[in-house]
Design a protein around this motif. Structure first.
Motif, short mmCIF file in Angstrom:
data_model
loop_
_atom_site.label_atom_id
_atom_site.label_comp_id
_atom_site.label_asym_id
_atom_site.label_seq_id
_atom_site.Cartn_x
_atom_site.Cartn_y
_atom_site.Cartn_z
N TYR A 142 32.52 -10.07 -25.30
CA TYR A 142 32.66 -11.30 -24.64
C TYR A 142 33.97 -11.42 -24.13
CZ TYR A 142 28.09 -13.09 -25.90
OH TYR A 142 26.73 -13.37 -26.05
N ASN A 143 34.87 -10.54 -23.95
CA ASN A 143 36.34 -10.21 -23.57
C ASN A 143 36.38 -9.18 -22.54
OD1 ASN A 143 38.30 -12.19 -25.34
ND2 ASN A 143 36.75 -11.31 -26.77
N ALA A 144 36.97 -9.79 -21.40
CA ALA A 144 37.10 -8.70 -20.27
C ALA A 144 38.17 -9.04 -19.38
CB ALA A 144 35.69 -8.38 -19.61
N GLY A 145 39.17 -8.08 -19.32
CA GLY A 145 40.22 -8.14 -18.35
C GLY A 145 41.07 -9.42 -18.75
N GLY A 146 40.98 -9.84 -20.03
CA GLY A 146 41.86 -10.91 -20.41
C GLY A 146 41.24 -12.19 -20.47
N VAL A 147 40.07 -12.19 -20.19
CA VAL A 147 39.13 -13.41 -19.98
C VAL A 147 38.23 -13.40 -20.67
CG1 VAL A 147 37.75 -14.94 -18.14
CG2 VAL A 147 39.60 -13.63 -17.53
N GLU A 148 38.23 -14.75 -21.43
CA GLU A 148 36.79 -14.89 -22.50
C GLU A 148 35.57 -15.22 -21.66
OE1 GLU A 148 36.81 -15.82 -26.51
OE2 GLU A 148 38.95 -16.07 -26.48
N CYS A 149 34.25 -14.72 -21.97
CA CYS A 149 33.19 -15.06 -21.32
C CYS A 149 32.87 -16.63 -21.40
CB CYS A 149 32.01 -14.40 -22.05
SG CYS A 149 30.42 -14.77 -21.37
N ILE A 150 33.15 -17.24 -22.57
CA ILE A 150 33.11 -18.81 -22.79
C ILE A 150 33.76 -19.52 -21.81
CG2 ILE A 150 34.59 -19.06 -24.52
CD1 ILE A 150 32.28 -20.81 -25.83
N ASP A 151 34.76 -19.17 -21.51
CA ASP A 151 35.78 -19.73 -20.44
C ASP A 151 35.37 -19.47 -19.05
OD1 ASP A 151 37.76 -20.51 -22.65
OD2 ASP A 151 38.75 -18.58 -22.38
N GLN A 157 23.61 -18.93 -19.14
CA GLN A 157 23.06 -17.74 -19.92
C GLN A 157 23.10 -16.44 -18.61
OE1 GLN A 157 22.08 -17.38 -23.03
NE2 GLN A 157 23.24 -19.43 -22.91
N VAL A 158 23.17 -16.69 -17.40
CA VAL A 158 23.19 -15.76 -16.41
C VAL A 158 24.71 -15.23 -16.38
CG1 VAL A 158 23.37 -15.26 -14.09
CG2 VAL A 158 21.56 -16.38 -14.65
N VAL A 159 25.49 -16.15 -16.73
CA VAL A 159 27.24 -15.55 -16.81
C VAL A 159 27.13 -14.73 -17.96
CG1 VAL A 159 29.43 -16.21 -17.03
CG2 VAL A 159 28.17 -17.38 -15.40
N LYS A 160 26.50 -15.22 -19.02
CA LYS A 160 26.81 -14.42 -20.51
C LYS A 160 26.05 -13.09 -20.26
CE LYS A 160 24.02 -15.50 -23.70
NZ LYS A 160 23.35 -16.22 -25.03
N TYR A 161 24.74 -13.02 -19.84
CA TYR A 161 24.31 -11.74 -20.12
C TYR A 161 24.77 -10.84 -18.92
CZ TYR A 161 20.83 -13.72 -23.11
OH TYR A 161 20.62 -14.27 -24.63
N ILE A 162 25.33 -11.21 -17.78
CA ILE A 162 25.88 -10.28 -16.80
C ILE A 162 26.99 -9.69 -17.49
CG2 ILE A 162 26.95 -11.96 -15.05
CD1 ILE A 162 24.59 -8.93 -14.27
N TRP A 163 27.76 -10.62 -18.05
CA TRP A 163 29.10 -10.33 -18.63
C TRP A 163 29.12 -9.38 -19.51
CZ3 TRP A 163 33.54 -13.09 -17.61
CH2 TRP A 163 34.55 -13.04 -18.16
N ARG A 164 28.03 -9.35 -20.51
CA ARG A 164 28.18 -8.25 -21.52
C ARG A 164 27.20 -7.12 -21.40
NH1 ARG A 164 24.66 -11.60 -26.18
NH2 ARG A 164 22.85 -10.53 -25.83
N TRP A 165 26.26 -6.94 -20.58
CA TRP A 165 25.40 -6.11 -20.51
C TRP A 165 25.64 -4.86 -20.82
CZ3 TRP A 165 24.41 -1.84 -17.46
CH2 TRP A 165 25.13 -1.58 -16.17
N LYS A 166 26.83 -4.24 -20.35
CA LYS A 166 27.25 -2.88 -20.43
C LYS A 166 27.75 -2.63 -21.66
CE LYS A 166 27.92 1.07 -18.29
NZ LYS A 166 26.95 1.95 -17.80
N LEU A 167 28.45 -3.68 -22.55
CA LEU A 167 29.11 -3.53 -23.71
C LEU A 167 28.12 -3.95 -25.01
CD1 LEU A 167 32.46 -5.38 -22.83
CD2 LEU A 167 31.83 -2.78 -22.94
N LYS A 168 26.91 -4.33 -24.62
CA LYS A 168 26.28 -4.72 -25.73
C LYS A 168 24.62 -4.33 -25.66
CE LYS A 168 25.22 -8.50 -29.16
NZ LYS A 168 24.84 -9.88 -29.42
#
Length: 76
Positions: free
Chosen positions: A10-19, A38-49
């Motif tokens: 949930y962290n990428a490029g210095g930005v947290e997904c929740i933000d 939910q769209v943001v969450k799942y697209i954010w983490r798909w490659k890492l989870k």
């Protein structure tokens, strides 16, 4: 950083997904806010989870949002 408070998927490029979710939903409410976050969450983490499973979840929420908006447009 704790894996509970700041999991790496949930962290990428210095930005947290929740933000990012918070910003994306700032002017939304109800089902629109839920589905968008939910769209943001799942697209954010798909490659890492969960890979493809997360992309399918993202699509499910996006389809639900589209259906909701189409129904609203039909009621106008």
């Amino acid at each position: 950083m704790s894996n509970v408070d700041h999991p790496s998927h949930y962290n990428a490029g210095g930005v947290e997904c929740i933000d990012a979710m918070d910003a994306a939903c700032a002017n939304l409410s109800g089902l629109e806010a839920i589905c968008t976050s939910q769209v943001v969450k799942y697209i954010w983490r798909w490659k890492l989870k969960n890979g493809l499973e997360d992309l399918k979840k993202c699509r499910w929420y996006l389809d639900r949002l589209i259906t909701h908006l189409e129904r609203q447009a039909g009621q106008s």
